[in-house]
Write a protein that holds these residues in place. Sequence first.
Motif, mmCIF file in Angstrom:
data_model
loop_
_atom_site.group_PDB
_atom_site.id
_atom_site.type_symbol
_atom_site.label_atom_id
_atom_site.label_comp_id
_atom_site.label_asym_id
_atom_site.label_seq_id
_atom_site.Cartn_x
_atom_site.Cartn_y
_atom_site.Cartn_z
ATOM 1 N N ILE A 6 0.785 -1.118 0.152
ATOM 2 C CA ILE A 6 0.040 0.012 -0.058
ATOM 3 C C ILE A 6 0.892 1.414 -0.185
ATOM 4 C CG2 ILE A 6 -1.709 1.407 1.397
ATOM 5 C CD1 ILE A 6 -2.411 -1.272 2.575
ATOM 6 N N ARG A 8 1.646 5.374 -0.110
ATOM 7 C CA ARG A 8 0.865 6.452 0.238
ATOM 8 C C ARG A 8 1.343 7.694 -0.624
ATOM 9 N NH1 ARG A 8 0.884 9.987 5.888
ATOM 10 N NH2 ARG A 8 -0.338 11.612 5.381
ATOM 11 N N ASN A 11 -2.521 12.364 0.340
ATOM 12 C CA ASN A 11 -3.672 11.966 1.005
ATOM 13 C C ASN A 11 -4.622 10.904 0.262
ATOM 14 O OD1 ASN A 11 -5.026 13.376 -0.880
ATOM 15 N ND2 ASN A 11 -6.259 14.678 0.349
ATOM 16 N N LEU A 13 -4.337 6.544 -0.782
ATOM 17 C CA LEU A 13 -3.398 5.042 -0.608
ATOM 18 C C LEU A 13 -3.582 4.376 -1.966
ATOM 19 C CD1 LEU A 13 -4.495 4.211 2.756
ATOM 20 C CD2 LEU A 13 -2.374 5.226 2.192
ATOM 21 N N GLN A 36 -4.435 1.679 7.663
ATOM 22 C CA GLN A 36 -3.485 2.806 6.739
ATOM 23 C C GLN A 36 -4.360 4.012 6.657
ATOM 24 O OE1 GLN A 36 -0.215 3.171 5.946
ATOM 25 N NE2 GLN A 36 -0.182 1.420 7.343
ATOM 26 N N ILE A 37 -5.798 3.828 6.534
ATOM 27 C CA ILE A 37 -6.617 4.873 6.247
ATOM 28 C C ILE A 37 -6.685 5.781 7.853
ATOM 29 C CG2 ILE A 37 -9.204 5.831 6.179
ATOM 30 C CD1 ILE A 37 -9.113 3.369 3.990
ATOM 31 N N LYS A 39 -4.746 5.327 10.075
ATOM 32 C CA LYS A 39 -3.161 6.152 10.723
ATOM 33 C C LYS A 39 -2.866 7.333 9.903
ATOM 34 C CE LYS A 39 1.600 4.546 10.246
ATOM 35 N NZ LYS A 39 2.544 3.354 9.965
ATOM 36 N N THR A 40 -3.333 7.213 8.562
ATOM 37 C CA THR A 40 -2.696 8.351 7.799
ATOM 38 C C THR A 40 -3.543 9.445 7.564
ATOM 39 O OG1 THR A 40 -3.300 7.358 5.478
ATOM 40 C CG2 THR A 40 -1.183 6.878 6.331
ATOM 41 N N ALA A 42 -6.140 9.178 5.220
ATOM 42 C CA ALA A 42 -6.217 9.178 3.658
ATOM 43 C C ALA A 42 -7.644 9.459 3.345
ATOM 44 C CB ALA A 42 -5.812 8.069 3.225
ATOM 45 N N VAL A 45 -8.835 5.845 -1.531
ATOM 46 C CA VAL A 45 -8.020 4.603 -1.545
ATOM 47 C C VAL A 45 -8.273 4.351 -3.198
ATOM 48 C CG1 VAL A 45 -8.191 2.083 -1.203
ATOM 49 C CG2 VAL A 45 -8.617 3.966 0.619
ATOM 50 N N SER A 70 -14.019 2.181 4.070
ATOM 51 C CA SER A 70 -13.342 3.537 3.563
ATOM 52 C C SER A 70 -14.254 4.708 3.912
ATOM 53 C CB SER A 70 -12.922 3.284 2.080
ATOM 54 O OG SER A 70 -11.919 2.364 1.924
#
Length: 128
Positions: A6, A8, A11, A13, A36-37, A39-40, A42, A45, A70
């Motif tokens: 994945i 980055r 903004n 992924l 990851q969404i 954590k970041t 984002a 996706v 998401s």
Amino acid sequence: MERIPILRMGNLLLVTIQVDMHDQLARVLQDDLTSQIEKTGAKGVLIDISALDLVDSFIGRMIANISAMSRILDAQTVVVGMRPAVAITLVELGLTLSGVKTPLDVDRGMALIRRRDESAVDDADDSD
């Protein structure tokens, strides 16, 4: 354990599926993406499935589930590179991928996510 990378990009992924998906790999991807969404932060996706020749009902549901998760986490899911045979199979299986945008290529998919993100910023500015 096998994982799908994945990446980055700001903004966004980016996931490029270049291997045959099996059930366990799909579950790991789903878990990794939602993590990851969160954590970041984002907002988008982008899943590139251009290397997949076939999609079964499990993988179709996994894509739909990733999209739903998401959305709950405030990120839009875009699936690019869908081949005609994959689209036909998904329709025949009754999987409509509700809420998933499906531009033809990565450039169009990234532009779609950017437009959504820009309109969200504009809406926030208007409410101030």
